[in-house]
Design a protein around this motif. Structure first.
Motif, mmCIF file in Angstrom:
data_model
loop_
_atom_site.group_PDB
_atom_site.id
_atom_site.type_symbol
_atom_site.label_atom_id
_atom_site.label_comp_id
_atom_site.label_asym_id
_atom_site.label_seq_id
_atom_site.Cartn_x
_atom_site.Cartn_y
_atom_site.Cartn_z
ATOM 1 N N GLY A 264 44.059 58.553 68.136
ATOM 2 C CA GLY A 264 44.150 57.762 69.355
ATOM 3 C C GLY A 264 45.501 57.771 70.032
ATOM 4 O O GLY A 264 45.720 57.013 70.981
ATOM 5 N N ASN A 265 46.413 58.634 69.592
ATOM 6 C CA ASN A 265 47.747 58.684 70.200
ATOM 7 C C ASN A 265 47.762 59.570 71.445
ATOM 8 O O ASN A 265 48.472 59.286 72.409
ATOM 9 N N ILE A 266 46.990 60.633 71.413
ATOM 10 C CA ILE A 266 46.870 61.562 72.528
ATOM 11 C C ILE A 266 45.550 61.252 73.223
ATOM 12 O O ILE A 266 44.476 61.394 72.619
ATOM 13 N N THR A 267 45.620 60.833 74.466
ATOM 14 C CA THR A 267 44.398 60.402 75.165
ATOM 15 C C THR A 267 44.010 61.315 76.322
ATOM 16 O O THR A 267 42.999 61.087 76.973
ATOM 17 N N ILE A 268 44.824 62.333 76.592
ATOM 18 C CA ILE A 268 44.495 63.374 77.573
ATOM 19 C C ILE A 268 44.301 64.660 76.777
ATOM 20 O O ILE A 268 45.266 65.197 76.208
ATOM 21 N N LEU A 269 43.079 65.169 76.712
ATOM 22 C CA LEU A 269 42.766 66.314 75.854
ATOM 23 C C LEU A 269 42.684 67.592 76.681
ATOM 24 O O LEU A 269 42.008 67.626 77.714
ATOM 25 N N GLN A 270 43.346 68.658 76.201
ATOM 26 C CA GLN A 270 43.498 69.889 76.978
ATOM 27 C C GLN A 270 43.155 71.150 76.194
ATOM 28 O O GLN A 270 43.969 72.058 76.058
ATOM 29 N N PRO A 271 41.937 71.240 75.667
ATOM 30 C CA PRO A 271 41.568 72.493 74.998
ATOM 31 C C PRO A 271 41.576 73.646 75.988
ATOM 32 O O PRO A 271 41.313 73.456 77.174
ATOM 33 N N ASP A 272 41.896 74.835 75.493
ATOM 34 C CA ASP A 272 41.901 76.044 76.313
ATOM 35 C C ASP A 272 40.688 76.866 75.906
ATOM 36 O O ASP A 272 40.506 77.181 74.724
ATOM 37 N N LEU A 273 39.870 77.244 76.866
ATOM 38 C CA LEU A 273 38.644 77.987 76.569
ATOM 39 C C LEU A 273 38.913 79.404 76.088
ATOM 40 O O LEU A 273 37.991 80.084 75.634
ATOM 41 N N SER A 274 40.178 79.856 76.152
ATOM 42 C CA SER A 274 40.565 81.147 75.599
ATOM 43 C C SER A 274 41.365 81.005 74.298
ATOM 44 O O SER A 274 41.832 81.998 73.749
ATOM 45 N N LYS A 275 41.502 79.769 73.797
ATOM 46 C CA LYS A 275 42.279 79.539 72.589
ATOM 47 C C LYS A 275 41.517 78.714 71.551
ATOM 48 O O LYS A 275 41.573 78.990 70.357
ATOM 49 N N SER A 276 40.828 77.684 72.007
ATOM 50 C CA SER A 276 40.302 76.668 71.088
ATOM 51 C C SER A 276 38.967 77.022 70.451
ATOM 52 O O SER A 276 38.395 76.204 69.728
ATOM 53 N N GLY A 277 38.459 78.233 70.701
ATOM 54 C CA GLY A 277 37.214 78.655 70.083
ATOM 55 C C GLY A 277 36.149 79.096 71.057
ATOM 56 O O GLY A 277 35.017 79.375 70.663
ATOM 57 N N GLY A 278 36.500 79.158 72.351
ATOM 58 C CA GLY A 278 35.561 79.632 73.351
ATOM 59 C C GLY A 278 34.678 78.536 73.910
ATOM 60 O O GLY A 278 34.824 77.355 73.586
ATOM 61 N N ILE A 279 33.754 78.938 74.766
ATOM 62 C CA ILE A 279 32.867 77.985 75.430
ATOM 63 C C ILE A 279 32.030 77.233 74.408
ATOM 64 O O ILE A 279 31.867 76.004 74.490
ATOM 65 N N THR A 280 31.483 77.950 73.430
ATOM 66 C CA THR A 280 30.618 77.328 72.422
ATOM 67 C C THR A 280 31.338 76.198 71.709
ATOM 68 O O THR A 280 30.764 75.111 71.511
ATOM 69 N N GLU A 281 32.587 76.393 71.360
ATOM 70 C CA GLU A 281 33.325 75.378 70.602
ATOM 71 C C GLU A 281 33.871 74.273 71.489
ATOM 72 O O GLU A 281 33.870 73.104 71.095
ATOM 73 N N VAL A 282 34.337 74.609 72.678
ATOM 74 C CA VAL A 282 34.894 73.565 73.548
ATOM 75 C C VAL A 282 33.790 72.627 74.041
ATOM 76 O O VAL A 282 34.047 71.456 74.314
ATOM 77 N N GLN A 283 32.550 73.101 74.098
ATOM 78 C CA GLN A 283 31.434 72.188 74.353
ATOM 79 C C GLN A 283 31.393 71.093 73.288
ATOM 80 O O GLN A 283 31.168 69.912 73.594
ATOM 81 N N ARG A 284 31.596 71.467 72.058
ATOM 82 C CA ARG A 284 31.558 70.503 70.956
ATOM 83 C C ARG A 284 32.744 69.543 71.041
ATOM 84 O O ARG A 284 32.611 68.339 70.794
ATOM 85 N N ILE A 285 33.905 70.074 71.401
ATOM 86 C CA ILE A 285 35.095 69.234 71.544
ATOM 87 C C ILE A 285 34.892 68.225 72.657
ATOM 88 O O ILE A 285 35.206 67.038 72.511
ATOM 89 N N ALA A 286 34.346 68.678 73.787
ATOM 90 C CA ALA A 286 34.110 67.780 74.910
ATOM 91 C C ALA A 286 33.097 66.703 74.548
ATOM 92 O O ALA A 286 33.241 65.535 74.938
ATOM 93 N N ALA A 287 32.060 67.072 73.797
ATOM 94 C CA ALA A 287 31.058 66.085 73.386
ATOM 95 C C ALA A 287 31.677 65.034 72.467
ATOM 96 O O ALA A 287 31.405 63.832 72.608
ATOM 97 N N ALA A 288 32.521 65.468 71.534
ATOM 98 C CA ALA A 288 33.186 64.508 70.654
ATOM 99 C C ALA A 288 34.101 63.586 71.449
ATOM 100 O O ALA A 288 34.142 62.373 71.217
#
Length: 379
Positions: A264-288
């Motif tokens: 809860g310390n970082i409240t602005i989340l900035q995954p990169d779709l070319s770094k964090s695992g692609g579209i498939t994975e960033v979908q999961r990050i966004a859902a969480a």
């Protein structure tokens, strides 16, 4: 729709001295990217971008050897199964960690591009979105360390073009950072959102000193004051002011974002779709993140391909925030490598492309003409 070929193209170009930008990790002297091309037995070609990791030849080699060997012959539409296989056989144990996450990101994007071309649907529609406006901020490798008045002057055409948010580079010295933020706030008033990015350039003492000034200037966020793994410093800095802390471009897969979200310390989340695992994975990050009411503001990588993917993605999630528009000067990866990835409107928004798949056409002759330049990109 079996995959019959996978090929990565690491590529680079030198940045002329007059266009070099200085920020928290040094001065950029060249730009790198890694494009991934996937071909199916039906002749459909998909393209994606893997972040270069400041070692583009290494990322390209990883795609062309290990990942190719794991994925060749699989169904191109099985993005979940392909992701799971790479995780089991490469990423989850003794598998080059962040490098694998970056390499598989470009591969995953290319597979989604193929699915869009096979169905005739643009990516945003495949992901459940609509062609809606997405707010954008002026970012990329721009608005770096320079005299305050010159910085404000550089931002003028950006605001005139329609941008209602600007991202400034901090992490120089606290005094210089405050002077630059103050100059931009005075120049544009309260109608423009000011974001800041330290590129891991701050100490805890720096953050303690600068954040009260950020509060006074109504800064929208402080991005990456510290390295991604430095959870203790983020926890300390949260109490230094009201300015939200942002990070995520150097967090890989949902497993690293799990701790970030729960801390809860970082409240602005900035995954990169070319770094964090692609579209498939960033979908999961966004859902969480959506379970915690946290917004997603994707970090943009080098090329127009990544930037187009980011807009599609933001148009398809319910907790999407800003698109980071790369406004760096003379970015050949945005302007020459492929077709136009986005266009700003006077209301400060962009829209996803309506062509099938990602919608960016890649010029392979550009890749041939710009071979990889090994070595560090920042000095």
């Amino acid at each position: 729709m079996k995959i019959v070929d996978i090929k990565a193209f690491p590529t680079s170009f030198r940045v002329p001295k007059e266009n070099q930008v200085s920020l928290g990790i040094g001065t950029m002297t060249k730009r790198d990217c890694v494009l991934v091309k996937v071909t199916t037995e039906d002749g459909i070609v998909g393209w994606g971008e893997s972040h270069h990791a400041r070692a583009p030849g290494t990322i390209g080699h990883l795609v062309n050897t290990t990942l190719r060997g794991l994925v060749l012959g699989m169904d191109a539409t099985d993005t979940t199964g392909i992701w799971a296989k790479i995780y089991k056989m490469q990423l989850g144990s003794h598998g080059a960690g962040a490098a694998t996450a970056m390499a598989m990101s470009g591969l995953d994007q290319a597979l989604w591009d193929i699915k869009g071309k096979a169905t005739g649907w643009p990516l945003y529609k495949l992901l459940g979105g609509t062609n809606r406006p997405v707010p954008a901020y002026a970012g990329g490798i721009s608005l770096g360390y320079q005299p305050p008045d010159a910085l404000a002057a550089e931002a003028v055409p950006m605001v005139e073009a329609g941008y209602r948010a600007l991202k400034l580079r901090v992490g120089d010295s606290v005094k210089a950072d405050i002077a630059r933020m103050t100059a931009v706030r005075r120049r544009f008033g309260d109608d423009i959102a000011i974001l800041t990015d330290a590129n891991t350039g701050y100490s805890v003492a720096d953050a303690r000193q600068v954040m009260p000034a950020m509060d006074e200037l109504n800064i929208a966020w402080l991005e990456e004051p510290f390295p991604a793994h430095d959870h203790r410093s983020y926890a300390m800095a949260k109490g230094f002011g009201r300015t939200p802390l942002a990070a995520g471009e150097n967090h890989y897969t949902r497993f690293e974002f799990h701790r970030v979200i729960e801390d809860g310390n970082i409240t602005i989340l900035q995954p990169d779709l070319s770094k964090s695992g692609g579209i498939t994975e960033v979908q999961r990050i966004a859902a969480a993140a959506s379970m915690w009411k946290l917004p997603i503001h994707p970090h943009s990588s080098m090329t127009g391909l990544n930037q187009a993917v980011s807009i599609h993605f933001l148009a398809a999630i319910d907790n999407g925030g800003y698109f980071e528009a790369d406004l760096s000067v003379a970015n050949k990866f945005r302007d020459d490598l492929g077709s136009e990835p986005w266009r700003i409107s006077k209301d400060g928004c962009v829209r996803p492309l309506d062509k099938p798949g990602i919608g960016v056409e890649i010029d392979e002759k550009f890749l041939e003409a710009h071979p990889v330049i090994e070595g560090p990109g920042y000095v």
